[in-house]
Design a protein around this motif. Structure first.
Motif, short mmCIF file in Angstrom:
data_model
loop_
_atom_site.label_atom_id
_atom_site.label_comp_id
_atom_site.label_asym_id
_atom_site.label_seq_id
_atom_site.Cartn_x
_atom_site.Cartn_y
_atom_site.Cartn_z
N HIS A 80 26.03 65.18 22.20
CA HIS A 80 26.91 66.19 22.78
C HIS A 80 26.22 67.05 23.84
O HIS A 80 26.82 68.01 24.33
CB HIS A 80 27.44 67.11 21.67
CG HIS A 80 28.23 66.38 20.63
ND1 HIS A 80 29.45 65.79 20.91
CD2 HIS A 80 27.96 66.13 19.32
CE1 HIS A 80 29.91 65.21 19.80
NE2 HIS A 80 29.02 65.40 18.84
N TYR A 90 25.34 66.50 27.04
CA TYR A 90 25.96 66.53 28.36
C TYR A 90 27.32 67.23 28.31
O TYR A 90 27.65 67.99 29.22
CB TYR A 90 26.13 65.11 28.91
CG TYR A 90 26.80 65.13 30.27
CD1 TYR A 90 26.12 65.61 31.39
CD2 TYR A 90 28.11 64.70 30.44
CE1 TYR A 90 26.73 65.66 32.64
CE2 TYR A 90 28.73 64.74 31.68
CZ TYR A 90 28.04 65.22 32.78
OH TYR A 90 28.65 65.27 34.00
N THR A 91 28.09 66.99 27.27
CA THR A 91 29.40 67.63 27.14
C THR A 91 29.26 69.14 27.14
O THR A 91 30.03 69.85 27.81
CB THR A 91 30.09 67.18 25.84
OG1 THR A 91 30.20 65.75 25.84
CG2 THR A 91 31.48 67.77 25.72
N ASP A 92 28.28 69.66 26.43
CA ASP A 92 28.06 71.10 26.38
C ASP A 92 27.64 71.65 27.74
O ASP A 92 28.12 72.70 28.18
CB ASP A 92 26.99 71.44 25.34
CG ASP A 92 27.45 71.15 23.92
OD1 ASP A 92 28.67 71.01 23.72
OD2 ASP A 92 26.60 71.04 23.02
N LEU A 128 28.28 70.28 30.69
CA LEU A 128 29.42 70.16 31.60
C LEU A 128 30.42 71.29 31.37
O LEU A 128 30.97 71.85 32.32
CB LEU A 128 30.10 68.80 31.40
CG LEU A 128 31.34 68.51 32.26
CD1 LEU A 128 30.98 68.55 33.74
CD2 LEU A 128 31.94 67.16 31.89
N ARG A 129 30.64 71.64 30.13
CA ARG A 129 31.56 72.73 29.81
C ARG A 129 31.06 74.04 30.42
O ARG A 129 31.83 74.80 31.03
CB ARG A 129 31.71 72.88 28.29
CG ARG A 129 32.72 73.96 27.89
CD ARG A 129 32.76 74.16 26.39
NE ARG A 129 33.06 72.92 25.69
CZ ARG A 129 32.21 72.27 24.90
NH1 ARG A 129 30.98 72.77 24.71
NH2 ARG A 129 32.56 71.17 24.30
N THR A 130 29.77 74.30 30.31
CA THR A 130 29.19 75.52 30.89
C THR A 130 29.36 75.55 32.40
O THR A 130 29.75 76.57 32.98
CB THR A 130 27.69 75.60 30.53
OG1 THR A 130 27.54 75.66 29.12
CG2 THR A 130 27.05 76.83 31.17
N ARG A 142 31.59 73.97 34.22
CA ARG A 142 33.01 74.15 34.56
C ARG A 142 33.43 75.60 34.40
O ARG A 142 34.13 76.17 35.24
CB ARG A 142 33.86 73.26 33.66
CG ARG A 142 33.99 71.82 34.16
CD ARG A 142 35.19 71.14 33.53
NE ARG A 142 35.31 69.78 33.99
CZ ARG A 142 35.30 68.71 33.23
NH1 ARG A 142 35.13 68.85 31.92
NH2 ARG A 142 35.45 67.50 33.73
N GLU A 143 33.01 76.22 33.31
CA GLU A 143 33.40 77.61 33.05
C GLU A 143 32.85 78.55 34.11
O GLU A 143 33.47 79.59 34.41
CB GLU A 143 32.90 78.03 31.66
CG GLU A 143 33.68 77.36 30.52
CD GLU A 143 33.07 77.65 29.16
OE1 GLU A 143 31.97 78.26 29.11
OE2 GLU A 143 33.70 77.26 28.13
N TYR A 200 18.24 74.13 30.75
CA TYR A 200 18.91 73.39 29.67
C TYR A 200 18.06 72.21 29.24
O TYR A 200 17.91 71.94 28.03
CB TYR A 200 20.27 72.90 30.18
CG TYR A 200 21.19 72.36 29.12
CD1 TYR A 200 21.95 73.20 28.32
CD2 TYR A 200 21.30 70.98 28.92
CE1 TYR A 200 22.80 72.71 27.35
CE2 TYR A 200 22.15 70.47 27.95
CZ TYR A 200 22.90 71.33 27.17
OH TYR A 200 23.75 70.83 26.20
#
Length: 366
Positions: free
Chosen positions: A20, A22-24, A26-28, A30-31, A314
């Motif tokens: 998870h 990369y998903t985390d 990417l979410r950061t 985008r936000e 990160y």
């Protein structure tokens, strides 16, 4: 020196903790709004590049029959390199929200100004992004004039073997032929059997551009000066474009063709960033942020500088090796790597990626 990953180590357990990551990240991103389009930046940049392109040809017309035209040939090569960077950005859909607008902008910039196929480049470049430095999958390390793997080097005999042993020192002289090589590969792709209707349109654009270019040179200059203009322009273009791509992956770990890696490590561990300021950003077309570009291919070029500290922190937090060196250091690494490949002086177990996997596996077992 980059090495092939140790396939004897089972990476599945080590990969679990990265599922998870990369998903985390990417979410950061985008936000924070870092994937938003920067149309003002691109409209300005495209306008400046188009103005420079026109200015070069006005200069060519005003100079007439003069050896000072070679200065214009060098200037044209520099402008075309910037056009190629913009076509690259548009093909990655960094400019517009519309896929169609991005694709046609890439085609018109590459085909109409540079005289090269965007379809050919996108097909090749997409495979590279999907499997950077992976054997038999990344076309950028496939067999060619230069051997990027010991297996390719071992197959060479005679003069080719002699040259391969010295290919690191020959790398930059060979880049003078890269421009011509790109044009040949582009035309071969467009005129292959089974080309699509869009590719046939692109072929017409490319042939028209190349034909008009040669016609203008021969109309304005004697054949000797026209040939010198063309040769110098291709050589400088090849060095500028090839020199911007070379530092990014050459000398980084190679991945066996059957190995599975999560997206984050696949992109970060096989990529190298180049330190520098705005001049480096300009000269390398933003490709100096190679790690960030591979993680977020559709991120607008000017945003890569902003996201870099987030990605670096990160990666450090999660124990993923983040590589960044100066431009001169990167070229030294590339030359040493290519020479060592040619000499086949490589220890397959001295591998940064294998060490990364073993370390991760040890943390999981703990």
């Amino acid at each position: 020196m980059s090495q092939v990953v140790d396939e004897g180590h089972d990476p599945l357990r080590a990969q679990h903790q990265y599922t998870h990551l990369y998903t985390d990240l990417l979410r950061t991103v985008r936000e924070l709004g870092l994937l938003r389009r920067r149309r003002g930046y691109y409209f300005t940049r495209i306008g400046l590049v188009l103005a420079s392109f026109v200015a070069v040809w006005v200069g060519v017309g005003l100079l007439g029959d003069s050896w000072f035209q070679l200065l214009m040939a060098g200037a044209l090569a520099l402008v075309l390199t910037q056009v190629a960077f913009l076509s690259h950005d548009s093909a990655h859909r960094q400019v517009f929200d519309s896929a169609s607008w991005n694709d046609w902008t890439a085609r018109l910039l590459a085909g109409g100004l540079v005289g090269m196929s965007a379809a050919w480049w996108r097909s090749k470049h997409s495979r590279h992004h999907g499997a950077p430095n992976q054997l038999d999958k990344d076309p950028d390390i496939g067999a060619g004039v230069i051997a990027f793997t010991p297996e390719h080097a071992a197959q060479r005999q005679g003069l080719r073997a002699w040259l391969t042993r010295r290919q690191g020192w020959l790398f930059f002289p060979l880049l003078t032929l890269e421009g011509l090589s790109l044009y040949v590969a582009s035309l071969q792709h467009l005129f292959r059997r089974g080309a699509s209707s869009v590719e046939r349109i692109e072929a017409a654009i490319v042939v028209t551009r190349l034909g008009a270019y040669l016609a203008v040179l021969l109309l304005l200059l004697p054949i000797g000066k026209a040939s010198a203009f063309l040769g110098l322009q291709l050589a400088v273009f090849g060095v500028c474009l090839g020199g911007s791509f070379a530092p990014n992956h050459k000398g980084m770990p190679l991945v066996p063709k059957t190995m599975k890696l999560d997206f984050l490590r696949r992109q970060v561990l096989m990529s190298r960033n180049i330190r520098g300021g705005l001049l480096t950003d300009f000269a390398l077309g933003g490709l100096n942020y190679q790690i960030e570009h591979h993680l977020f291919p559709s991120m607008p070029r000017p945003t890569l500088r902003k996201v870099q500290p987030i990605v670096r922190e990160y990666c450090e937090l999660h124990g993923v090796k983040y590589t960044e060196v100066s431009l001169l250091t990167s070229y030294r690494i590339v030359v040493d790597y290519l020479n060592n490949v040619g000499l086949r002086a490589r220890d397959p177990f001295d591998c940064p990626l294998a060490a990364e996997l073993r370390s991760a596996g040890g943390r999981n077992l703990a």
